[in-house]
Design a protein around this motif. Structure first.
Motif, PDB file in Angstrom:
ATOM      1  N   HIS A  73      -2.121  14.439  16.418  1.00 56.69           N
ATOM      2  CA  HIS A  73      -2.607  13.055  15.647  1.00 56.69           C
ATOM      3  C   HIS A  73      -1.812  12.888  14.692  1.00 56.69           C
ATOM      4  O   HIS A  73      -0.846  13.184  14.564  1.00 56.69           O
ATOM      5  N   PHE A  74      -1.308  11.642  15.051  1.00 56.24           N
ATOM      6  CA  PHE A  74      -0.740  10.482  13.746  1.00 56.24           C
ATOM      7  C   PHE A  74      -1.578  10.264  12.865  1.00 56.24           C
ATOM      8  O   PHE A  74      -2.715   9.562  12.763  1.00 56.24           O
ATOM      9  N   MET A  75      -1.112  10.903  11.888  1.00 56.28           N
ATOM     10  CA  MET A  75      -2.181  11.025  10.560  1.00 56.28           C
ATOM     11  C   MET A  75      -1.197   9.677   9.559  1.00 56.28           C
ATOM     12  O   MET A  75      -1.313   9.566   9.031  1.00 56.28           O
ATOM     13  N   ILE A  76      -2.568   8.260   9.594  1.00 58.82           N
ATOM     14  CA  ILE A  76      -2.485   7.586   8.071  1.00 58.82           C
ATOM     15  C   ILE A  76      -3.334   7.353   7.292  1.00 58.82           C
ATOM     16  O   ILE A  76      -4.393   6.910   7.561  1.00 58.82           O
ATOM     17  N   ALA A  77      -2.893   7.281   6.153  1.00 56.04           N
ATOM     18  CA  ALA A  77      -4.455   7.370   4.999  1.00 56.04           C
ATOM     19  C   ALA A  77      -3.405   6.516   4.021  1.00 56.04           C
ATOM     20  O   ALA A  77      -2.929   7.278   3.149  1.00 56.04           O
ATOM     21  N   LEU A  94       0.597  -1.387  -0.086  1.00 55.99           N
ATOM     22  CA  LEU A  94      -0.242  -0.229  -0.443  1.00 55.99           C
ATOM     23  C   LEU A  94       0.730   1.170  -0.135  1.00 55.99           C
ATOM     24  O   LEU A  94       1.439   1.529   0.790  1.00 55.99           O
ATOM     25  N   ALA A  95       0.510   2.435  -0.251  1.00 59.78           N
ATOM     26  CA  ALA A  95       1.190   3.802  -0.912  1.00 59.78           C
ATOM     27  C   ALA A  95       0.337   4.101   0.796  1.00 59.78           C
ATOM     28  O   ALA A  95      -0.513   4.500   0.111  1.00 59.78           O
ATOM     29  N   VAL A  96       1.194   4.709   1.364  1.00 63.77           N
ATOM     30  CA  VAL A  96       0.341   5.662   2.968  1.00 63.77           C
ATOM     31  C   VAL A  96       0.994   6.969   3.116  1.00 63.77           C
ATOM     32  O   VAL A  96       2.471   7.580   3.003  1.00 63.77           O
ATOM     33  N   ALA A  97      -0.006   7.660   3.158  1.00 61.73           N
ATOM     34  CA  ALA A  97       0.196   9.313   3.750  1.00 61.73           C
ATOM     35  C   ALA A  97       0.557   8.862   4.828  1.00 61.73           C
ATOM     36  O   ALA A  97      -0.427   8.181   5.630  1.00 61.73           O
ATOM     37  N   VAL A  98       1.528   9.616   5.353  1.00 67.25           N
ATOM     38  CA  VAL A  98       1.692   9.578   7.095  1.00 67.25           C
ATOM     39  C   VAL A  98       2.334  11.423   6.973  1.00 67.25           C
ATOM     40  O   VAL A  98       3.122  11.528   6.956  1.00 67.25           O
ATOM     41  N   ALA A  99       1.637  11.603   8.029  1.00 67.31           N
ATOM     42  CA  ALA A  99       2.092  12.777   9.000  1.00 67.31           C
ATOM     43  C   ALA A  99       1.900  12.703  10.174  1.00 67.31           C
ATOM     44  O   ALA A  99       0.700  12.202  10.994  1.00 67.31           O
ATOM     45  N   PRO A 149       4.284  10.311  15.665  1.00 74.45           N
ATOM     46  CA  PRO A 149       4.061   8.863  16.292  1.00 74.45           C
ATOM     47  C   PRO A 149       3.944   8.545  17.397  1.00 74.45           C
ATOM     48  O   PRO A 149       3.214   7.605  17.842  1.00 74.45           O
ATOM     49  N   ALA A 150       3.969   9.637  18.373  1.00 71.81           N
ATOM     50  CA  ALA A 150       3.317   9.612  19.823  1.00 71.81           C
ATOM     51  C   ALA A 150       2.490  10.084  19.832  1.00 71.81           C
ATOM     52  O   ALA A 150       2.019   9.860  21.137  1.00 71.81           O
ATOM     53  N   ASN A 151       1.924  11.059  19.124  1.00 68.74           N
ATOM     54  CA  ASN A 151       0.350  11.034  19.636  1.00 68.74           C
ATOM     55  C   ASN A 151      -0.214  10.010  18.941  1.00 68.74           C
ATOM     56  O   ASN A 151      -0.560   9.541  18.576  1.00 68.74           O
ATOM     57  N   PRO A 152      -1.619  10.408  19.802  1.00 71.87           N
ATOM     58  CA  PRO A 152      -2.976   9.704  19.352  1.00 71.87           C
ATOM     59  C   PRO A 152      -2.925   9.332  17.839  1.00 71.87           C
ATOM     60  O   PRO A 152      -2.514  10.031  16.786  1.00 71.87           O
TER      61      PRO A 152
END
Length: 294
Positions: A53-57, A16-21, A24-27
């Protein structure tokens, strides 16, 4: 947000290609897009939430820059749920807030029901609860008519038709009439067409519909009614926020009727938008999520 994607091989056999922002220590928050989109569904939502927040899309399997395995069976909901859990495991995430739109919302409802050990909170954006949706396809004539596109998307000849008319024409005739085109730049339009034009992309995206067990009766018919529609259905146990664009012509407001009986801890926020709420009215989506406590 940037488009620097991580390409993550999962134990489910897809990459999977994943956008991360965010830190990582955040919820953690995982966001699932629907048809016919990509992680960019959330392009205006992620930057705000990534502040704390730690965002994973991900681009889900079959879409955009992710793997496109052949075969309808590879798009069954349990396969896609497996991707979600494997993705969380990759980042070492146990429990997370799950956000889903359209088909991503369908997977999110399923994940909340089947994996309450992992899904802590649920946010649904214009994606019907599976029980309410199937019931409406039998009991509500307007929703049944509005959902006939599903039957068309399941047709074995649709890819040939699209190849004949061209992808740009498919965009203009099948997608553009259902979105607020004032929010779609020329660059975004080009991205859609490029994503859909990749080898195997169109059949992969349509296979989500073909692999689904949802029954869409033809208008005016009275097919045999599934017994489970008149039996108890397990409740959603997580706190749940449903954000609903009231100008959606594919998923009608009937999808909100009776939802509180199936989702005891439910908040519903109605917003002015069509089906593609996350970018048609991103400020309203962000405000609803922030007000709810994200």
């Amino acid at each position: 947000m940037t488009d620097d994607l991580q390409h993550i091989p999962l134990r489910t056999g897809v990459t999977l290609a994943v956008a991360v922002a965010g830190d990582p220590a955040n919820p953690p928050v995982i966001l699932l897009h629907g048809f016919p989109e990509s992680h960019r569904t959330w392009r205006e939502v992620i930057p705000d939430l990534a502040r704390d927040h730690f965002m994973i899309a991900p681009d889900q399997r079959g879409f955009a820059a992710s793997s496109k395995p052949e075969g309808v069976e590879n798009y069954a909901p349990d396969q896609i749920l497996g991707d979600l859990i494997a993705l969380a495991d990759h980042f070492g995430i146990d429990r997370f807030t799950l956000v889903g739109h359209d088909w991503g919302g369908a997977i999110a409802w399923m994940a909340a029901l089947q994996r309450p050990d992992r899904v802590a909170r649920l946010v649904i954006v214009n994606a019907p609860h599976p029980f309410v949706f199937q019931r409406s396809l039998f009991d509500d004539a307007d929703q049944r008519m509005a959902s006939q596109y599903i039957t068309a998307f399941r047709s074995p000849g649709i890819e040939t038709h699209v190849a004949m008319i061209g992808m740009e024409s498919f965009f203009d005739k099948s997608f553009a009439p259902h979105v607020d085109m004032t929010k779609v730049t020329a660059q975004e339009r080009a991205r859609y067409i490029a994503d859909w034009s990749q080898p195997g992309a169109l059949v992969a995206m349509l296979n989500w519909y073909r692999a689904s067990a949802v029954i869409v009766p033809p208008p005016g018919e009275t097919p045999e009614r599934p017994a489970y529609l008149d039996a108890p259905f397990p409740p959603i146990t997580q706190p749940t926020l449903v954000i609903w664009g009231l100008r959606d012509t594919a998923l009608l407001p009937v999808q909100l009727e009776g939802l509180d009986a199936l989702v005891p801890d439910l908040t519903v926020t109605r917003v002015d938008a069509g089906h593609f709420v996350p970018w048609e009215n991103a400020p309203a989506v962000i405000a609803a999520m922030r007000d709810w406590g994200i």
